[in-house]
Design a protein around this motif. Structure first.
Motif, PDB file in Angstrom:
ATOM      1  N   UNK A   1       0.839  -1.214   0.000  1.00 19.88           N
ATOM      2  CA  UNK A   1       0.000   0.000   0.000  1.00 19.88           C
ATOM      3  C   UNK A   1       0.867   1.255   0.000  1.00 19.88           C
ATOM      4  N   UNK A   2       1.925   1.233   0.782  1.00 21.86           N
ATOM      5  CA  UNK A   2       2.796   2.415   0.838  1.00 21.86           C
ATOM      6  C   UNK A   2       3.427   2.674  -0.532  1.00 21.86           C
ATOM      7  N   UNK A   3       3.908   1.610  -1.171  1.00 17.63           N
ATOM      8  CA  UNK A   3       4.507   1.765  -2.512  1.00 17.63           C
ATOM      9  C   UNK A   3       3.491   2.363  -3.483  1.00 17.63           C
ATOM     10  N   UNK A   4       2.283   1.821  -3.480  1.00 20.92           N
ATOM     11  CA  UNK A   4       1.251   2.311  -4.405  1.00 20.92           C
ATOM     12  C   UNK A   4       0.846   3.743  -4.064  1.00 20.92           C
ATOM     13  N   UNK A   5       0.831   4.070  -2.770  1.00 20.36           N
ATOM     14  CA  UNK A   5       0.430   5.430  -2.381  1.00 20.36           C
ATOM     15  C   UNK A   5       1.373   6.473  -2.968  1.00 20.36           C
ATOM     16  N   UNK A   6       2.624   6.120  -3.174  1.00 23.72           N
ATOM     17  CA  UNK A   6       3.546   7.096  -3.782  1.00 23.72           C
ATOM     18  C   UNK A   6       3.065   7.453  -5.189  1.00 23.72           C
ATOM     19  N   UNK A   7       2.593   6.472  -5.943  1.00 22.82           N
ATOM     20  CA  UNK A   7       2.102   6.732  -7.305  1.00 22.82           C
ATOM     21  C   UNK A   7       0.734   7.423  -7.275  1.00 22.82           C
ATOM     22  N   UNK A   8      -0.064   7.048  -6.292  1.00 23.65           N
ATOM     23  CA  UNK A   8      -1.387   7.677  -6.140  1.00 23.65           C
ATOM     24  C   UNK A   8      -1.224   9.164  -5.828  1.00 23.65           C
TER      25      UNK A   8
ATOM     26  N   UNK B   1       6.354   6.940   9.750  1.00 29.10           N
ATOM     27  CA  UNK B   1       7.161   8.094   9.325  1.00 29.10           C
ATOM     28  C   UNK B   1       7.104   8.243   7.812  1.00 29.10           C
ATOM     29  N   UNK B   2       7.044   7.118   7.086  1.00 24.05           N
ATOM     30  CA  UNK B   2       6.934   7.189   5.622  1.00 24.05           C
ATOM     31  C   UNK B   2       5.580   7.778   5.209  1.00 24.05           C
ATOM     32  N   UNK B   3       4.508   7.304   5.849  1.00 29.28           N
ATOM     33  CA  UNK B   3       3.184   7.851   5.514  1.00 29.28           C
ATOM     34  C   UNK B   3       3.096   9.324   5.891  1.00 29.28           C
ATOM     35  N   UNK B   4       3.670   9.660   7.032  1.00 32.00           N
ATOM     36  CA  UNK B   4       3.625  11.056   7.461  1.00 32.00           C
ATOM     37  C   UNK B   4       4.331  11.953   6.440  1.00 32.00           C
ATOM     38  N   UNK B   5       5.495  11.521   5.966  1.00 37.64           N
ATOM     39  CA  UNK B   5       6.208  12.401   5.034  1.00 37.64           C
ATOM     40  C   UNK B   5       5.539  12.398   3.661  1.00 37.64           C
ATOM     41  N   UNK B   6       4.860  11.327   3.307  1.00 34.10           N
ATOM     42  CA  UNK B   6       4.182  11.277   2.002  1.00 34.10           C
ATOM     43  C   UNK B   6       2.883  12.076   1.994  1.00 34.10           C
ATOM     44  N   UNK B   7       2.088  11.962   3.057  1.00 36.55           N
ATOM     45  CA  UNK B   7       0.730  12.523   3.061  1.00 36.55           C
ATOM     46  C   UNK B   7       0.530  13.674   4.032  1.00 36.55           C
ATOM     47  N   UNK B   8       1.394  13.749   5.032  1.00 35.42           N
ATOM     48  CA  UNK B   8       1.080  14.545   6.210  1.00 35.42           C
ATOM     49  C   UNK B   8       1.018  16.033   5.998  1.00 35.42           C
TER      50      UNK B   8
END
Ligand SMILES: [Zn+2]
Length: 281
Positions: free
Chosen positions: A17-24, A49-56
């Motif tokens: 999910x994290x990998x796909x969220x980068x493309x999303x 921390x990865x989700x926070x930096x991607x979406x936060x």
């Protein structure tokens, strides 16, 4: 009330999910389109921390809860056995708390794993737990009659009958994209489609193969929601499934462009909740 499109993602699988969220996220930023990410608490414990930096820090994105660990909150014919008592209360409260701790902002909504035909209606203990946790909306209706798919184009309701008139149910619509692609239930229940069909044009003869086929099905629900005058339409998307099917996210680009071309606006679930409250119901 103009129909808006709510892009939303049930974010649940480790790694994929994290990998796909980068493309999303790239697709959303390219189109400047908002989204709601319902995220499982345990994923945030491991990959917070990865989700926070991607979406936060992106104002386009609402972060909501997909429960703490995706345990099932009510009996579901296609799911594992439901948890009860303190365990299911914990799924609600700890799921919300984890989102708030990781993202440092309030979590307004929850979507339970699998979701249900009638949302949380008829389960006052669970509705009490959700309201007591401070959640403002639930998005837990995502199946048709007899746990069929696609989920109908249903509008919002409140949990007044369960004693919480200020708590909103904001249903999701159409297919679960992972089922439409044959990734989930491939060897499990096949009794998913009703006859007569509510959406005959949206029932492919087998698992779909291309992003263009997926978009053609999405259109049926978008157009249907506009025809019905629904306040919003929101499809049931899973990042791991979107990434496995087409990592270029062509389906998102086609869908976002279409929504824009027909003059619809985009929103998050929190936006829809605000509109409900502002409209006084
Ligand atoms: Zn889920």
């Amino acid at each position: 009330m103009q129909t808006r499109f709510i892009p939303a993602y049930d974010t649940e699988k480790a790694g994929d999910c994290l990998r796909a969220c980068r493309r999303i996220v790239e697709a959303h930023q390219r189109f400047n389109v908002p989204a709601t990410f319902f995220i499982v608490g345990k994923r945030l414990e491991d990959e917070g921390s990865e989700y926070r930096s991607l979406l936060g820090d992106c104002p386009l994105f609402e972060i909501a809860s997909h429960t703490y660990s995706h345990r099932i909150l009510r009996e579901h014919p296609w799911g594992p056995p439901a948890v009860g008592g303190a365990e299911r209360i914990r799924e609600v409260t700890l799921g919300k708390d984890t989102v708030e701790q990781v993202f440092g902002r309030p979590c307004f909504g929850i979507r339970p794993g699998y979701s249900f035909v009638d949302g949380l209606h008829g389960d006052p203990e669970l509705v009490d737990a959700v309201a007591s946790a401070g959640l403002r909306y639930v998005s837990s209706t995502a199946w048709g009659p007899d746990y069929s798919l696609p989920a109908p184009l249903a509008g919002p309701t409140t949990y007044e009958a369960e004693g919480h008139p200020d708590l909103w149910e904001l249903p999701a619509h159409g297919w679960h994209d992972n089922v439409l692609k044959g990734y989930t239930f491939a060897d499990g229940p096949r009794r998913l489609i009703l006859w007569p069909m509510s959406f005959p044009g949206a029932i492919p003869i087998g698992p779909i193969q291309t992003p263009d086929e997926e978009f053609a099905i999405n259109r049926q629900f978008i157009d249907g929601a506009v025809t019905l005058g629904l306040s919003y339409v929101s499809l049931i998307w899973h990042p791991w499934s979107l990434g496995r099917f087409d990592s270029s996210m062509r389906m998102l680009a086609l869908t976002f462009q279409y929504v824009r071309d027909i003059g619809m606006d985009f929103a998050t679930y929190a936006d829809e909740w605000s509109r409900r409250v502002g409209a006084g119901g």
